[in-house]
Design a protein around this motif. Structure first.
Motif, mmCIF file in Angstrom:
data_model
loop_
_atom_site.group_PDB
_atom_site.id
_atom_site.type_symbol
_atom_site.label_atom_id
_atom_site.label_comp_id
_atom_site.label_asym_id
_atom_site.label_seq_id
_atom_site.Cartn_x
_atom_site.Cartn_y
_atom_site.Cartn_z
ATOM 1 N N ARG A 1 2.290 1.692 -3.396
ATOM 2 C CA ARG A 1 1.427 2.205 -4.523
ATOM 3 C C ARG A 1 1.100 3.817 -4.052
ATOM 4 N NH1 ARG A 1 -3.912 3.106 -3.625
ATOM 5 N NH2 ARG A 1 -3.845 1.935 -1.695
ATOM 6 N N LYS A 2 1.064 4.206 -2.935
ATOM 7 C CA LYS A 2 0.773 5.616 -2.619
ATOM 8 C C LYS A 2 1.842 6.652 -2.949
ATOM 9 C CE LYS A 2 -2.505 5.101 1.351
ATOM 10 N NZ LYS A 2 -2.659 5.186 2.732
ATOM 11 N N GLU B 1 0.839 -1.325 -0.017
ATOM 12 C CA GLU B 1 -0.082 0.043 -0.152
ATOM 13 C C GLU B 1 0.961 1.368 -0.087
ATOM 14 O OE1 GLU B 1 -3.590 1.953 2.624
ATOM 15 O OE2 GLU B 1 -2.414 0.396 3.443
ATOM 16 N N GLN C 1 -1.455 -5.254 -5.679
ATOM 17 C CA GLN C 1 -1.824 -3.711 -5.785
ATOM 18 C C GLN C 1 -1.118 -3.238 -7.014
ATOM 19 O OE1 GLN C 1 -1.961 -1.967 -1.907
ATOM 20 N NE2 GLN C 1 -1.857 -3.706 -0.763
ATOM 21 N N MET C 2 -0.018 -3.809 -7.356
ATOM 22 C CA MET C 2 0.670 -2.887 -8.407
ATOM 23 C C MET C 2 0.925 -3.810 -9.625
ATOM 24 S SD MET C 2 2.912 -0.656 -5.761
ATOM 25 C CE MET C 2 3.824 0.285 -7.185
ATOM 26 N N ASN D 1 7.321 2.147 -9.293
ATOM 27 C CA ASN D 1 7.345 1.264 -10.421
ATOM 28 C C ASN D 1 8.553 0.175 -10.125
ATOM 29 O OD1 ASN D 1 9.401 2.730 -11.288
ATOM 30 N ND2 ASN D 1 8.060 3.598 -12.832
#
Length: 290
Positions: free
Chosen positions: A97-98, A94, A132-133, A102
């Motif tokens: 992602r925030k 998380e 999530q990514m 990459n």
């Protein structure tokens, strides 16, 4: 002063740098704190923390902030540890992602108290990042798992894009620098990783300035290449406190460049070397060069 006490040598000009400014440093720091997470940037007192946080990146450190080993070069606390938090892998993903990462780098403290050395937590963290990514690349910097081949397979089966394990120094210095580790065990881990899945590149790193000799550096390069290691980082050892090993020598930037060229000639495909280079420093750029 005790005549047997070494006189600490002064840092040379090339180890002085201007700290970057900007809002991203505090934003990343706040994000890590609110997520109840740890970074090797903070816990190991990395000299690049201002630069990396200001560039909106960090190296996540899972399974707590205390290590079961007490290497004499490392600033990370050691001693009794708590059980790993099963929700931590999801929080790492998380946070990544925030931050809009990459290329996600995940490492850990050494957890010799766990049956698999924490390999399952690495696998969970990789899986959470993938969930999530989906387009992100993942590099893991793992401990030696005490030579547990099944633990290594657990990590590899989660399909990281790069498997990193630092050899740190020449074998002669292991009893002084990292007495609870084993040089040959680390080489075997890298070798087993390449034999198990050749599609996952392996990476390692050395610190210079601990008293290693030139022929020992060259031999360590050769040993790593023979173990199938293709990526290498070379950095300057910096003493994190008076309780840690003193710096024996500050290696000038031009010597790092010479060692970088030597490593490429010996057989590495990608090498990053310099006083401030660390195993996860500009890891994305090193991967993209391959």
């Amino acid at each position: 002063m005790n005549i047997q006490q070494k006189v600490r040598i002064q840092k040379p000009p090339w180890l002085k740098r201007r700290l970057p400014a900007g809002p991203d440093y505090e934003r990343v720091k706040t994000l890590i704190r609110k997520g109840g997470l740890h970074t090797v940037c903070q816990e190991a007192k990395c000299p690049n923390i201002w630069e990396c946080f200001s560039e909106n990146t960090a190296t996540f450190m899972i399974m707590g902030s205390r290590c079961t080993r007490s290497c004499r070069f490392c600033a990370i606390d050691h001693g009794p540890t708590t059980k790993p938090d099963p929700e931590e892998p999801a929080r790492v993903a998380e946070a990544a992602r925030k931050m809009g990462l990459n290329y996600v780098v995940i490492t850990s403290v050494t957890r010799d108290d766990l049956p698999d050395g924490g390999a399952s937590f690495f696998a969970q963290a990789i899986q959470e990042v993938r969930k999530q990514m989906p387009d992100a690349l993942v590099e893991v910097l793992i401990p030696d798992f005490q030579g547990n081949a099944e633990a290594l397979k657990t990590v590899l089966n989660a399909r990281p894009d790069v498997l990193n394990h630092n050899i740190e120094t020449a074998p002669r210095l292991y009893p002084t620098v990292r007495p609870e580790a084993d040089y040959n065990r680390s080489l075997e881990l890298l070798n087993h990783a390449r034999q198990y899945d050749q599609s996952i590149p392996t990476k390692s790193g050395l610190m210079l300035g601990l008293g290693e000799l030139s022929y020992e550096i060259t031999q360590t390069f050769k040993d790593l290449v023979m173990a199938g290691c293709s990526m290498l980082t070379l950095g300057q050892y910096l003493q994190p406190s008076k309780q840690h090993l003193q710096v024996e020598r500050f290696v000038p930037p031009e010597e790092f460049e010479s060692w970088r060229k030597t490593a490429l000639e010996i057989g590495f495909s990608q090498v990053a070397g310099g006083p401030f280079v660390r195993s996860s420093y500009h890891a994305k750029e090193l991967f993209q060069d391959k």
